[in-house]
Design an enzyme around this catalytic site. Sequence first.
Site, PDB file in Angstrom:
ATOM      1  N   ASP A  32       0.824  -1.213   0.000  1.00  0.00           N
ATOM      2  CA  ASP A  32       0.000   0.000   0.000  1.00  0.00           C
ATOM      3  C   ASP A  32       0.856   1.261   0.000  1.00  0.00           C
ATOM      4  OD1 ASP A  32      -2.462  -1.119  -0.094  1.00  0.00           O
ATOM      5  OD2 ASP A  32      -2.905  -0.929   2.042  1.00  0.00           O
ATOM      6  N   LYS A  51      -1.997   1.180  -7.628  1.00  0.00           N
ATOM      7  CA  LYS A  51      -1.893   1.576  -9.038  1.00  0.00           C
ATOM      8  C   LYS A  51      -2.283   0.460  -9.989  1.00  0.00           C
ATOM      9  CE  LYS A  51       1.578   5.135  -8.774  1.00  0.00           C
ATOM     10  NZ  LYS A  51       2.994   5.098  -8.464  1.00  0.00           N
ATOM     11  N   MET A  91      -7.461   9.586   9.968  1.00  0.00           N
ATOM     12  CA  MET A  91      -8.099  10.153   8.769  1.00  0.00           C
ATOM     13  C   MET A  91      -9.078  11.275   9.129  1.00  0.00           C
ATOM     14  SD  MET A  91      -8.877   6.545   6.820  1.00  0.00           S
ATOM     15  CE  MET A  91      -9.302   5.642   8.296  1.00  0.00           C
TER      16      MET A  91
HETATM   17  C1  LIG Z   1      -6.329   3.915   5.999  1.00  0.00           C
HETATM   18  S1  LIG Z   1      -5.714   4.443   7.544  1.00  0.00           S
HETATM   19  C2  LIG Z   1      -4.557   3.165   7.851  1.00  0.00           C
HETATM   20  C3  LIG Z   1      -4.179   3.024   9.305  1.00  0.00           C
HETATM   21  C4  LIG Z   1      -3.156   1.939   9.538  1.00  0.00           C
HETATM   22  N1  LIG Z   1      -3.723   0.638   9.279  1.00  0.00           N
HETATM   23  C5  LIG Z   1      -2.563   1.974  10.940  1.00  0.00           C
HETATM   24  O1  LIG Z   1      -2.774   1.028  11.712  1.00  0.00           O
HETATM   25  O2  LIG Z   1      -1.854   2.921  11.259  1.00  0.00           O
HETATM   26  C6  LIG Z   1      -4.692   5.797   7.067  1.00  0.00           C
HETATM   27  C7  LIG Z   1      -4.567   6.826   8.160  1.00  0.00           C
HETATM   28  O3  LIG Z   1      -3.708   6.358   9.187  1.00  0.00           O
HETATM   29  C8  LIG Z   1      -3.019   7.451   9.746  1.00  0.00           C
HETATM   30  N2  LIG Z   1      -1.576   7.229   9.546  1.00  0.00           N
HETATM   31  C9  LIG Z   1      -0.975   6.179   8.970  1.00  0.00           C
HETATM   32  N3  LIG Z   1       0.366   6.285   9.053  1.00  0.00           N
HETATM   33  C10 LIG Z   1       0.618   7.438   9.707  1.00  0.00           C
HETATM   34  C11 LIG Z   1       1.805   8.096  10.145  1.00  0.00           C
HETATM   35  N4  LIG Z   1       3.014   7.590   9.909  1.00  0.00           N
HETATM   36  N5  LIG Z   1       1.671   9.262  10.822  1.00  0.00           N
HETATM   37  C12 LIG Z   1       0.451   9.791  11.081  1.00  0.00           C
HETATM   38  N6  LIG Z   1      -0.701   9.210  10.693  1.00  0.00           N
HETATM   39  C13 LIG Z   1      -0.616   8.044  10.032  1.00  0.00           C
HETATM   40  C14 LIG Z   1      -3.517   8.704   9.063  1.00  0.00           C
HETATM   41  O4  LIG Z   1      -4.617   9.191   9.816  1.00  0.00           O
HETATM   42  C15 LIG Z   1      -3.960   8.137   7.725  1.00  0.00           C
HETATM   43  O5  LIG Z   1      -4.891   8.986   7.104  1.00  0.00           O
END
Ligand SMILES: C[S@@+](CC[C@H](N)C(=O)[O-])C[C@H]1O[C@@H](n2cnc3c(N)ncnc32)[C@H](O)[C@@H]1O
Length: 266
Positions: free
Chosen positions: A49, A71, A186
């Site tokens: 991803d 993609k 998010m």
């Molecule tokens: C589809 S969710 C996936 C979450 C992921 N499965 C997790 O456990 O972190 C995507 C969201 O996770 C958060 N996110 C993921 N990686 C991040 C990071 N390194 N720093 C801050 N927020 C992050 C943000 O809110 C982003 O919009």
Amino acid sequence: MNPTDNPMVSGNYTPLGKVYLVGAGPGDPGLFTLKGKGLLEHADVVVYDALVSPQILGMINPQSEKIDAGKRRGNHSRLQEETTQLLIEKAQTNAIVVRLKGGDPFVFGRGGEEMEDLVRAGISVEVVPGVTSGIAAPAYAGIPLTHRLYSSSVTFVTGHEAAGKYRPKVNWTAIAHSSETIVIYMGLHNLSYIIAELNSAGLSLDTPVALIRWGTRPEQSELIGTLATIVTQVEAAQFEAPAIAVIGNVVKLRDILGNREESFEF
Ligand SMILES: C[S@@+](CC[C@H](N)C(=O)[O-])C[C@H]1O[C@@H](n2cnc3c(N)ncnc32)[C@H](O)[C@@H]1O
């Protein structure tokens, strides 16, 4: 359901391999699990991803087939069903197929849905948890989610309400009443709506808020304010996703616990 009755399984049904649903963590390669790293070193195929960090992609065996799940030809992004179909096809002809997702696969990562489809298609699947960004990003910012003086409860919630067709609608009033720390994934695009909901449920406008962008990566940045100020601050700083929001008095601890020295490099 018998796999051969499943419309997602094409042609002769002869699954050879297994799909490993692996959490890549939030970005710092030192937070990736040893099990996940071992799988990347032995994978035949890795479907990854967008939020997986370049250092972790660099751990993939050079002989592996690497596929960006986001993609497809013509630059359109692949639909969820297409990704599942791809995993099923790859598992039919390869021994180790890794589905690599940012953070933890089962925390707002659609890992549960993907695993369900694979199980229904008769494919062996195993989940390898990852460190979720909702825990790691606040920790790297110096914000403990619970603390004996400030918070005995924490809620992890999605701010992406547009995804409501996949999930039950978020009950912000219940969250405001029941949880002392609120961690929002998010949430950036819906922040003013979320704040209005929490405030009308009784949360004071003085409540501290932290936004942490690209948590645990070298480019991590933070914005600290209150329910009253944070939306204006986001606009002024042009603060963008991906970010975790933390709401609650634990954010105050950042003044003491934040600004850490150089991190140990893995
Ligand atoms: C589809 S969710 C996936 C979450 C992921 N499965 C997790 O456990 O972190 C995507 C969201 O996770 C958060 N996110 C993921 N990686 C991040 C990071 N390194 N720093 C801050 N927020 C992050 C943000 O809110 C982003 O919009």
